[in-house]
Design a protein around this motif. Structure first.
Motif, short mmCIF file in Angstrom:
data_model
loop_
_atom_site.label_atom_id
_atom_site.label_comp_id
_atom_site.label_asym_id
_atom_site.label_seq_id
_atom_site.Cartn_x
_atom_site.Cartn_y
_atom_site.Cartn_z
N ARG A 112 0.79 -1.23 0.00
CA ARG A 112 0.00 0.00 0.00
C ARG A 112 0.82 1.28 0.00
N ARG A 113 2.15 1.20 0.07
CA ARG A 113 2.95 2.42 0.18
C ARG A 113 2.72 3.35 -0.99
N THR A 114 2.81 4.64 -0.69
CA THR A 114 2.67 5.69 -1.69
C THR A 114 4.04 6.30 -1.97
N ASP A 117 5.21 8.03 1.06
CA ASP A 117 5.69 7.10 2.08
C ASP A 117 7.14 6.70 1.80
N ALA A 154 2.91 3.46 6.49
CA ALA A 154 2.81 3.16 5.05
C ALA A 154 1.84 2.02 4.78
N HIS A 156 -1.12 2.00 5.91
CA HIS A 156 -2.42 2.68 5.81
C HIS A 156 -3.54 1.89 6.47
#
Length: 213
Positions: A112-114, A117, A154, A156
């Motif tokens: 899920r990291r952006t 992040d 990260a 989320h």
């Protein structure tokens, strides 16, 4: 805040005040408006406001300072309750649970990291390495904790982050009293690269390697 009406119950006033806290409009450390101001804003009796404040003091969100006023002490009742619970729990038990959360956080972060992040993770990892090389224990441990909190963030998952943050805070003094055995630079780099690659299996393996030290 909106006027809640004179026929509202005390629990509605509690909800209004809690919303000011949890929304961040009344941040932790800030003094809340005086009782007379809240009475006028909410349109309720002084007794209703007083009982609502007392309830939030009991919940751990507010604290009254004699002769000074009432201050926000926490923004999350779940964290307050968990912190109170941890006061009677052995550090070893807290550490074991936190380590379990490390594995979950690593896998979720890889999925899920952006970009934001990843940028934060890289910056903290670099700071952690600098403090390690300089043998600055306190700064290194703070950066190490920040790195793992960033991994949890990260992922989320708000509940995971709240639990991880509370457990890490409870263990902070214990970790600071330890040596630099958590300086698994290669494994931390592997974890960062696995999260960058979006590979939850590799992230899990790296997190386990960190815990094995």
């Amino acid at each position: 805040m909106k006027n809640v009406g004179r026929t509202s119950l005390v629990d509605v006033v509690i909800d209004q005040l809690r919303r000011e806290i949890t929304s961040g409009r009344w941040p932790v450390g800030e003094k809340i408006p005086p009782e007379s101001s809240l009475v006028g804003t909410l349109g309720v009796s002084r007794l209703s406001v007083r009982e609502a404040v007392r309830a939030l003091v009991h919940a751990g969100l507010l604290a009254t300072r004699q002769g000074d006023g009432t201050y926000v002490t926490a923004s999350d009742e779940t964290s307050v309750a968990l912190t109170r619970l941890l006061a009677d729990v052995a550090d070893r038990d807290v550490e074991e649970v936190r380590q379990g959360l490390d594995l979950v956080a690593a896998r979720l972060a890889a999925r899920r990291r952006t970009p934001a992040d990843l940028e934060e993770l890289r910056a903290i990892a670099a700071r952690r390495q600098l403090h390690y090389e300089a043998e600055e224990l306190k700064e290194f441990v703070e950066a190490d904790i920040a790195f793992h909190l960033c991994v949890a963030r990260a992922g989320h998952n708000p509940l995971l982050l709240d639990l991880y943050t509370t457990l890490s805070t409870a263990l902070r003094d214990t970790i600071l009293a330890d040596d630099m055995r958590h300086s698994t630079t290669d494994a931390h780099q592997d974890l960062l690269e696995a999260i960058e690659a979006g590979d939850p299996v590799a992230a899990d393996a790296a997190a386990q390697a960190i815990l094995a030290v």
